[in-house]
Scaffold this motif. Structure first.
Motif, mmCIF file in Angstrom:
data_model
loop_
_atom_site.group_PDB
_atom_site.id
_atom_site.type_symbol
_atom_site.label_atom_id
_atom_site.label_comp_id
_atom_site.label_asym_id
_atom_site.label_seq_id
_atom_site.Cartn_x
_atom_site.Cartn_y
_atom_site.Cartn_z
ATOM 1 N N UNK A 87 0.855 -1.185 0.000
ATOM 2 C CA UNK A 87 0.000 0.000 0.000
ATOM 3 C C UNK A 87 0.889 1.232 0.000
ATOM 4 N N UNK A 88 0.294 2.368 -0.246
ATOM 5 C CA UNK A 88 1.068 3.610 -0.380
ATOM 6 C C UNK A 88 1.520 4.181 0.958
ATOM 7 N N UNK A 89 1.077 3.609 2.074
ATOM 8 C CA UNK A 89 1.426 4.131 3.384
ATOM 9 C C UNK A 89 2.619 3.409 4.018
ATOM 10 N N UNK A 90 3.007 2.272 3.479
ATOM 11 C CA UNK A 90 4.103 1.492 4.048
ATOM 12 C C UNK A 90 5.442 2.131 3.695
ATOM 13 N N UNK A 91 6.317 2.207 4.697
ATOM 14 C CA UNK A 91 7.658 2.750 4.498
ATOM 15 C C UNK A 91 8.668 1.610 4.433
ATOM 16 N N UNK A 92 9.721 1.819 3.657
ATOM 17 C CA UNK A 92 10.815 0.857 3.557
ATOM 18 C C UNK A 92 12.114 1.601 3.836
ATOM 19 N N UNK B 149 22.799 -10.284 0.396
ATOM 20 C CA UNK B 149 21.792 -10.399 1.452
ATOM 21 C C UNK B 149 21.605 -9.026 2.077
ATOM 22 N N UNK B 150 20.388 -8.515 1.991
ATOM 23 C CA UNK B 150 20.083 -7.206 2.559
ATOM 24 C C UNK B 150 19.016 -7.362 3.640
ATOM 25 N N UNK B 151 18.989 -6.401 4.548
ATOM 26 C CA UNK B 151 17.938 -6.323 5.554
ATOM 27 C C UNK B 151 17.342 -4.927 5.453
ATOM 28 N N UNK B 152 16.014 -4.885 5.329
ATOM 29 C CA UNK B 152 15.323 -3.602 5.346
ATOM 30 C C UNK B 152 14.212 -3.648 6.389
ATOM 31 N N UNK B 153 13.819 -2.459 6.820
ATOM 32 C CA UNK B 153 12.748 -2.318 7.793
ATOM 33 C C UNK B 153 11.506 -1.903 7.038
ATOM 34 N N UNK B 154 10.421 -2.622 7.267
ATOM 35 C CA UNK B 154 9.136 -2.354 6.624
ATOM 36 C C UNK B 154 8.173 -1.886 7.710
ATOM 37 N N UNK B 155 7.673 -0.662 7.577
ATOM 38 C CA UNK B 155 6.782 -0.095 8.580
ATOM 39 C C UNK B 155 5.399 0.092 7.991
ATOM 40 N N UNK C 193 0.440 -1.103 12.469
ATOM 41 C CA UNK C 193 0.552 -2.113 13.531
ATOM 42 C C UNK C 193 1.419 -3.305 13.129
ATOM 43 N N UNK C 194 2.342 -3.083 12.195
ATOM 44 C CA UNK C 194 3.183 -4.168 11.701
ATOM 45 C C UNK C 194 4.526 -3.589 11.262
ATOM 46 N N UNK C 195 5.554 -3.844 12.059
ATOM 47 C CA UNK C 195 6.893 -3.335 11.793
ATOM 48 C C UNK C 195 7.817 -4.533 11.677
ATOM 49 N N UNK C 196 8.453 -4.680 10.533
ATOM 50 C CA UNK C 196 9.230 -5.892 10.267
ATOM 51 C C UNK C 196 10.642 -5.583 9.788
ATOM 52 N N UNK C 197 11.582 -6.387 10.262
ATOM 53 C CA UNK C 197 12.903 -6.458 9.640
ATOM 54 C C UNK C 197 12.838 -7.635 8.675
ATOM 55 N N UNK C 198 13.102 -7.362 7.417
ATOM 56 C CA UNK C 198 13.004 -8.372 6.376
ATOM 57 C C UNK C 198 14.391 -8.635 5.799
#
Length: 162
Positions: free
Chosen positions: A53-58, A72-78, A81-86
């Motif tokens: 969606x257009x509101x999610x930050x990377x 291998x990269x790690x990014x944070x997806x915000x 109510x769902x914050x992930x290290x991917x």
């Protein structure tokens, strides 16, 4: 001139292992790393995301040093109510090999689940998760879980079973 894939990788500083990912580390990565341009998000991240969606930050966090056959990269997806290290592993041309959420915070409105991860220099990832009720925020240790993943030489991420 650098390719768009190389430009994408350059947004992720190289990090030596071991490293631990905790909820509060996202603020440090946001402050220290340049944001990912929308074009690069669209080309290298969004094709591998299930819900977009257009509101999610990377936010770019880091790339692992010492990998030969893949990146291998790690990014944070915000999201809401769902914050992930991917962790996303990519072939040298930029095509995805594998992707896993390795840490973060998630709430369904009633239960808050928090996970932290430690990536060791042998390419193993230990993930510890716990849950708490939104109302009392006390963790129930009996519901804590641990998972161990391994990053294989070909970039696959597998769960190790005891």
């Amino acid at each position: 001139m650098a390719t768009s894939y190389q430009h994408f990788l350059d947004k992720f500083p190289s990090l030596k292992l071991p490293v631990t990912l905790k909820e509060e580390d996202a603020h440090t990565y946001s402050a220290e790393n340049q944001p990912l341009p929308h074009k690069l998000i669209g080309e290298f991240i969004l094709p591998y995301e299930e819900e977009v969606d257009e509101f999610t930050e990377y936010v770019p966090c880091f790339k692992l040093s010492g990998t030969k056959n893949f990146d291998a990269i790690v990014y944070w997806k915000a999201g809401l109510l769902n914050y992930q290290y991917v962790m996303l592993t990519l072939g040298k041309g930029g095509k995805a090999i594998d992707k896993k959420v390795i840490a973060g915070t998630f709430s369904d409105g009633q239960i808050i689940t928090r996970s932290v991860a430690r990536i060791d220099d042998d390419m193993s990832i230990f993930i510890m998760s716990g849950q708490a009720s939104r109302t009392d925020e006390k963790y129930n240790a009996s519901q804590s879980t641990t998972i161990e993943l391994e990053i294989l030489p070909d970039g696959k991420l597998i769960e190790l079973v005891e």
